[in-house]
Structures are given as structure tokens and as C-alpha cells.
Write a protein that holds these residues in place. Structure first.
Motif, PDB file in Angstrom:
ATOM      1  N   THR A 220       0.796  -1.201  -0.051  1.00  0.00           N
ATOM      2  CA  THR A 220       0.150   0.024   0.040  1.00  0.00           C
ATOM      3  C   THR A 220       0.778   1.212   0.032  1.00  0.00           C
ATOM      4  O   THR A 220       0.587   2.382  -0.644  1.00  0.00           O
ATOM      5  CB  THR A 220      -0.990  -0.020   1.232  1.00  0.00           C
ATOM      6  N   ALA A 221       1.750   1.276   0.880  1.00  0.00           N
ATOM      7  CA  ALA A 221       2.821   2.640   0.502  1.00  0.00           C
ATOM      8  C   ALA A 221       3.492   2.734  -0.482  1.00  0.00           C
ATOM      9  O   ALA A 221       3.465   4.150  -1.065  1.00  0.00           O
ATOM     10  CB  ALA A 221       3.963   2.023   1.685  1.00  0.00           C
ATOM     11  N   ILE A 222       3.785   1.587  -1.338  1.00  0.00           N
ATOM     12  CA  ILE A 222       4.259   1.935  -2.743  1.00  0.00           C
ATOM     13  C   ILE A 222       3.186   2.325  -3.669  1.00  0.00           C
ATOM     14  O   ILE A 222       3.512   3.343  -4.456  1.00  0.00           O
ATOM     15  CB  ILE A 222       4.871   0.541  -3.192  1.00  0.00           C
ATOM     16  N   VAL A 223       2.002   1.922  -3.423  1.00  0.00           N
ATOM     17  CA  VAL A 223       1.028   2.432  -4.418  1.00  0.00           C
ATOM     18  C   VAL A 223       0.600   3.778  -3.988  1.00  0.00           C
ATOM     19  O   VAL A 223       0.546   4.848  -4.663  1.00  0.00           O
ATOM     20  CB  VAL A 223      -0.549   1.777  -3.915  1.00  0.00           C
ATOM     21  N   GLY A 224       0.827   4.423  -2.789  1.00  0.00           N
ATOM     22  CA  GLY A 224       0.676   5.716  -2.429  1.00  0.00           C
ATOM     23  C   GLY A 224       1.634   6.539  -3.013  1.00  0.00           C
ATOM     24  O   GLY A 224       1.407   7.871  -3.465  1.00  0.00           O
ATOM     25  N   VAL A 225       2.939   5.952  -3.110  1.00  0.00           N
ATOM     26  CA  VAL A 225       3.988   7.140  -3.523  1.00  0.00           C
ATOM     27  C   VAL A 225       3.785   7.108  -5.079  1.00  0.00           C
ATOM     28  O   VAL A 225       4.123   8.084  -5.667  1.00  0.00           O
ATOM     29  CB  VAL A 225       5.381   6.164  -3.032  1.00  0.00           C
TER      30      VAL A 225
ATOM     31  N   VAL B 183      -8.009  10.071  -3.126  1.00  0.00           N
ATOM     32  CA  VAL B 183      -7.751   9.066  -2.034  1.00  0.00           C
ATOM     33  C   VAL B 183      -8.653   8.077  -1.948  1.00  0.00           C
ATOM     34  O   VAL B 183      -8.425   6.794  -2.025  1.00  0.00           O
ATOM     35  CB  VAL B 183      -7.146   9.690  -0.669  1.00  0.00           C
ATOM     36  N   SER B 184      -9.912   8.319  -2.030  1.00  0.00           N
ATOM     37  CA  SER B 184     -11.152   7.263  -1.943  1.00  0.00           C
ATOM     38  C   SER B 184     -11.076   6.611  -2.805  1.00  0.00           C
ATOM     39  O   SER B 184     -11.357   5.344  -3.122  1.00  0.00           O
ATOM     40  CB  SER B 184     -12.366   8.200  -1.839  1.00  0.00           C
TER      41      SER B 184
ATOM     42  N   ALA C 108      -6.874   2.980   6.732  1.00  0.00           N
ATOM     43  CA  ALA C 108      -6.515   3.492   5.656  1.00  0.00           C
ATOM     44  C   ALA C 108      -5.210   4.421   5.865  1.00  0.00           C
ATOM     45  O   ALA C 108      -4.841   5.328   5.176  1.00  0.00           O
ATOM     46  CB  ALA C 108      -7.592   4.350   5.086  1.00  0.00           C
ATOM     47  N   PHE C 109      -4.651   4.098   7.083  1.00  0.00           N
ATOM     48  CA  PHE C 109      -3.530   5.083   7.236  1.00  0.00           C
ATOM     49  C   PHE C 109      -2.244   5.004   6.560  1.00  0.00           C
ATOM     50  O   PHE C 109      -1.816   6.210   5.849  1.00  0.00           O
ATOM     51  CB  PHE C 109      -2.659   4.634   8.844  1.00  0.00           C
ATOM     52  N   ASP C 110      -1.674   3.908   5.808  1.00  0.00           N
ATOM     53  CA  ASP C 110      -0.718   3.925   5.085  1.00  0.00           C
ATOM     54  C   ASP C 110      -0.932   4.607   3.664  1.00  0.00           C
ATOM     55  O   ASP C 110      -0.131   5.384   3.307  1.00  0.00           O
ATOM     56  CB  ASP C 110      -0.040   2.341   5.021  1.00  0.00           C
ATOM     57  N   LEU C 111      -2.166   4.187   3.203  1.00  0.00           N
ATOM     58  CA  LEU C 111      -2.412   4.917   2.015  1.00  0.00           C
ATOM     59  C   LEU C 111      -2.558   6.409   2.068  1.00  0.00           C
ATOM     60  O   LEU C 111      -2.123   7.330   1.119  1.00  0.00           O
ATOM     61  CB  LEU C 111      -3.555   4.394   1.237  1.00  0.00           C
ATOM     62  N   MET C 112      -3.273   6.820   3.056  1.00  0.00           N
ATOM     63  CA  MET C 112      -3.541   8.340   3.157  1.00  0.00           C
ATOM     64  C   MET C 112      -2.351   9.249   3.645  1.00  0.00           C
ATOM     65  O   MET C 112      -2.087  10.046   3.154  1.00  0.00           O
ATOM     66  CB  MET C 112      -4.627   8.413   4.262  1.00  0.00           C
ATOM     67  N   GLN C 113      -1.518   8.359   4.353  1.00  0.00           N
ATOM     68  CA  GLN C 113      -0.218   9.100   4.867  1.00  0.00           C
ATOM     69  C   GLN C 113       0.500   9.169   3.730  1.00  0.00           C
ATOM     70  O   GLN C 113       1.453  10.251   3.626  1.00  0.00           O
ATOM     71  CB  GLN C 113       0.629   8.480   6.017  1.00  0.00           C
ATOM     72  N   THR C 114       0.672   8.188   2.995  1.00  0.00           N
ATOM     73  CA  THR C 114       1.796   8.190   1.928  1.00  0.00           C
ATOM     74  C   THR C 114       1.515   9.223   0.641  1.00  0.00           C
ATOM     75  O   THR C 114       2.048   9.963   0.052  1.00  0.00           O
ATOM     76  CB  THR C 114       2.141   7.083   1.221  1.00  0.00           C
ATOM     77  N   MET C 115       0.077   9.259   0.494  1.00  0.00           N
ATOM     78  CA  MET C 115      -0.625  10.289  -0.496  1.00  0.00           C
ATOM     79  C   MET C 115      -0.718  11.849  -0.134  1.00  0.00           C
ATOM     80  O   MET C 115      -0.376  12.572  -0.952  1.00  0.00           O
ATOM     81  CB  MET C 115      -1.939   9.604  -1.081  1.00  0.00           C
ATOM     82  N   THR C 116      -1.218  11.889   0.954  1.00  0.00           N
ATOM     83  CA  THR C 116      -1.488  13.239   1.218  1.00  0.00           C
ATOM     84  C   THR C 116      -0.923  13.774   2.928  1.00  0.00           C
ATOM     85  O   THR C 116      -0.900  15.036   2.796  1.00  0.00           O
ATOM     86  CB  THR C 116      -3.058  13.640   1.348  1.00  0.00           C
ATOM     87  N   GLY C 117      -0.738  12.870   3.633  1.00  0.00           N
ATOM     88  CA  GLY C 117       0.032  13.132   5.013  1.00  0.00           C
ATOM     89  C   GLY C 117      -1.405  13.700   5.992  1.00  0.00           C
ATOM     90  O   GLY C 117      -0.813  14.413   6.704  1.00  0.00           O
TER      91      GLY C 117
END
Length: 325
Positions: free
Chosen positions: A142-147, A186-187, A254-263
Motif C-alpha cells: 500500500t505504501a508503494i501504491v501511495g508513492v 484518495v477514496s 487507511a493510514f498507510d495509503l492516506m499518509q503516503t498520498m496526502t499526509g
């Protein structure tokens, strides 16, 4: 001497086999249990250290004032809970979490059901390939997807804005930098990322429907919409309850995706409760672990309520499934 008229008692000859000692099973059972615990012990120890202990410790930290660096912990009772409940930022994060859930859960449930119906058709060629393709984002980190999505939605050089410019868009759209678009973006990414899990749930549910009923409806002249409305949907109702509850609970992670995309930005428009807790515990200039732990405990109670809904949903689904048989 007079002879006895009574007949001599017959001589009983035993034909039964001699008793054999029962096999000693206790030693084998103890030895087997010992090996089982030997293999389980690493998991039990690690689970206790990194899951059970942090949960228990968070309850204690929520009652103290502590920045995480000093050894001194000042007991303050429920003051941290009062401060969290009085903080507008906490209620903003609760609101963002609820809105995110309302955006994501219906989209995942409805869209994945429609796609699962298509992929469940025996006439569809390469159905197994399509299922694999739709499930691939689930196994991606998920973190890679966010980046990667930060680059995809980049307003200057991202491929999404490049495609929009070819369609006549004059300037790039900052999907992740505008408060009105960030949560929607993000959604959408979250739905795409975990779409495959809900689809697999629906595929498993659809395969429980007897083919004879569907073929009989087709012979009777029922259309696809009528078949879905009067046969497929009623039989899927028990699964609908469970899948809905599981999907809603999944939106709380949804922490990992939200944190990497928008913080959590811009302007806290995407700060879900998990990011709110992280900000006070690790991202603040002076960490407030007691305050963050109190928020985490309240969040845990919030999730626990949905856990009870899940138990109720399983019970209701079982009763409904028995009634529909």
C-alpha cells in the motif's frame, strides 16, 4: 460310602484371550503437544510483544502525561480523554473518517458485485485471467501504491493531467493539493487498491447459488435483471450483510495509503483518526503520547462497536440463510 447324586460342576475353560496392556497414549499426546507449542511459541511471543503489550500499555499511557523521551510519567487520570474530546481536530478526524467510509464502502460493495456477476459467467473467456488482473493491486504494498499515485496525480508532470491537457484542459489539476479533491482522489485509489478483495467475496457467494435455478429462470423467459432481482439478490442477502460489515471495518485501516498520498492534508481535509493519532504521537515537535494514547483508546472503542455489529451480522446472516432455504 454313598455317592453324591449331584453332578460335578462343569469345568469352565476360558476361551478369552489374555488381557493385553493398553497402549500408553499419554506420553505420545504430551510429546505431540510439546512439539505443537514449540512451533507456536515464536508466534505467541512476537504477538504478545508487538500486539498485546502495546494495546495494554496504551491504556496506561492514556492516563499519564508523557512525551516519550523522559522517564517521568505524571498520572493525570481522565484529563487526556477530556482534552481529546474537547479538541476540534479530533472531531474533524472523526468526520473525515466517516465521510471516507461513506465514499469507499458503497463503491466497493456495488461495483465489485457487478464485476463479480460478469466474471462469474461460465461463457466469459479468460475469466480466470481477468480475476487475477483485478486482484493484483491487493497484493501490492500500500505504501508503494501511495508513492506511485503521488506521481500519477502530480499537477505538473503526472500522466493524469497530461491526459487531461490533451483533452483540452488548460492547466493541471492539483488532485492531492486541493481540499475539495484530495479526499475524493484518495477514496478512488483506495477503492481500486482493495477492489479485488470484495470481488473475491462476491465470487465465492455467487458460486453458492445453484445453477439449476438460473437455468430454470432462463427457460421461463426471465431477463437478466429479473433473474438478478428475484433469484440472485435474495440468495445473496446473507452474504451482503457480512461483506458490508467487513468492508466498513476495512475502511478504518487507511493510514498507510492516506499518509503516503496526502499526509492528512491539505488543511487536515484527509486527516483520518489514525493520522490524527500519529501526528500527536510522532509528528509533533513535542510528542504527547498520553494524549495520543487516549485518542487511540477512543478509536479502539469506536472500532469495537463495529466489531459487535460484525457478530450480529454473522448471526443475522445465518438465520437469513436458513430461512431462504
Amino acid at each position: 460310602m454313598a455317592k453324591s447324586t449331584l453332578a460335578d460342576p462343569p469345568v469352565m475353560t476360558s476361551t478369552a484371550e489374555p488381557l493385553r496392556p493398553a497402549p500408553v497414549r499419554g506420553v505420545h499426546l504430551r510429546r505431540r503437544n510439546l512439539w505443537i507449542w514449540a512451533f507456536l511459541m515464536p508466534t505467541v511471543v512476537l504477538y504478545g510483544l508487538y500486539t498485546i503489550y502495546p494495546i495494554v500499555a496504551s491504556y496506561w499511557y492514556s492516563l499519564v502525561e508523557w512525551n516519550g523521551f523522559e522517564s517521568e510519567q505524571r498520572f493525570v487520570g481522565i484529563s487526556n480523554y477530556e482534552a481529546v474530546l474537547a479538541d476540534p481536530g479530533f472531531w474533524n478526524s472523526v468526520w473525515v473518517t466517516v465521510v471516507f467510509m461513506l465514499l469507499v464502502a458503497p463503491a466497493r460493495i456495488i461495483l465489485s458485485l457487478l464485476l463479480a456477476i460478469v466474471l462469474n459467467s461460465p461463457k466469459l473467456p479468460f475469466a480466470a485471467l481477468f480475476r487475477t488482473v483485478y486482484f493484483l493491486p491487493v497484493v501490492t504494498t500500500t505504501a508503494i501504491v501511495g508513492v506511485v499515485m503521488q506521481f500519477v496525480f502530480d499537477p505538473a508532470s503526472g500522466p493524469v493531467n497530461a491526459a487531461l491537457q490533451t483533452l483540452g484542459q488548460s492547466r493541471g489539476i492539483n488532485f492531492l493539493g486541493e481540499s475539495g479533491l484530495a479526499l475524493l482522489t484518495v477514496s478512488a485509489v483506495y477503492v481500486w487498491k482493495f477492489f479485488g478483495i470484495t470481488m473475491i467475496y462476491w465470487l465465492a457467494a455467487l458460486q453458492t447459488i445453484p445453477r439449476d435455478l438460473l437455468e430454470a429462470a432462463k427457460i421461463d423467459g426471465a431477463s437478466a435483471v429479473q433473474t438478478f432481482r428475484h433469484i440472485t439478490l435474495p440468495l445473496l442477502m446473507p452474504f451482503l450483510i457480512i461483506i458490508t460489515v467487513l468492508t466498513v471495518e476495512d475502511t478504518f485501516r487507511a493510514f498507510d495509503l492516506m499518509q503516503t498520498m496526502t499526509g492528512g492534508g491539505p488543511f487536515f481535509s484527509t486527516e483520518v483518526i489514525e493520522i490524527y493519532i500519529y501526528r500527536w504521537a510522532f509528528a509533533a515537535s513535542i510528542p504527547q503520547l498520553g494524549f495520543a494514547s487516549a485518542a487511540a483508546v477512543l478509536f479502539g472503542l469506536f472500532v469495537m462497536v463495529f466489531g459487535f455489529f460484525q457478530l450480529w451480522a454473522v448471526y443475522a446472516a445465518r438465520r437469513l440463510r436458513v430461512e431462504t432455504r
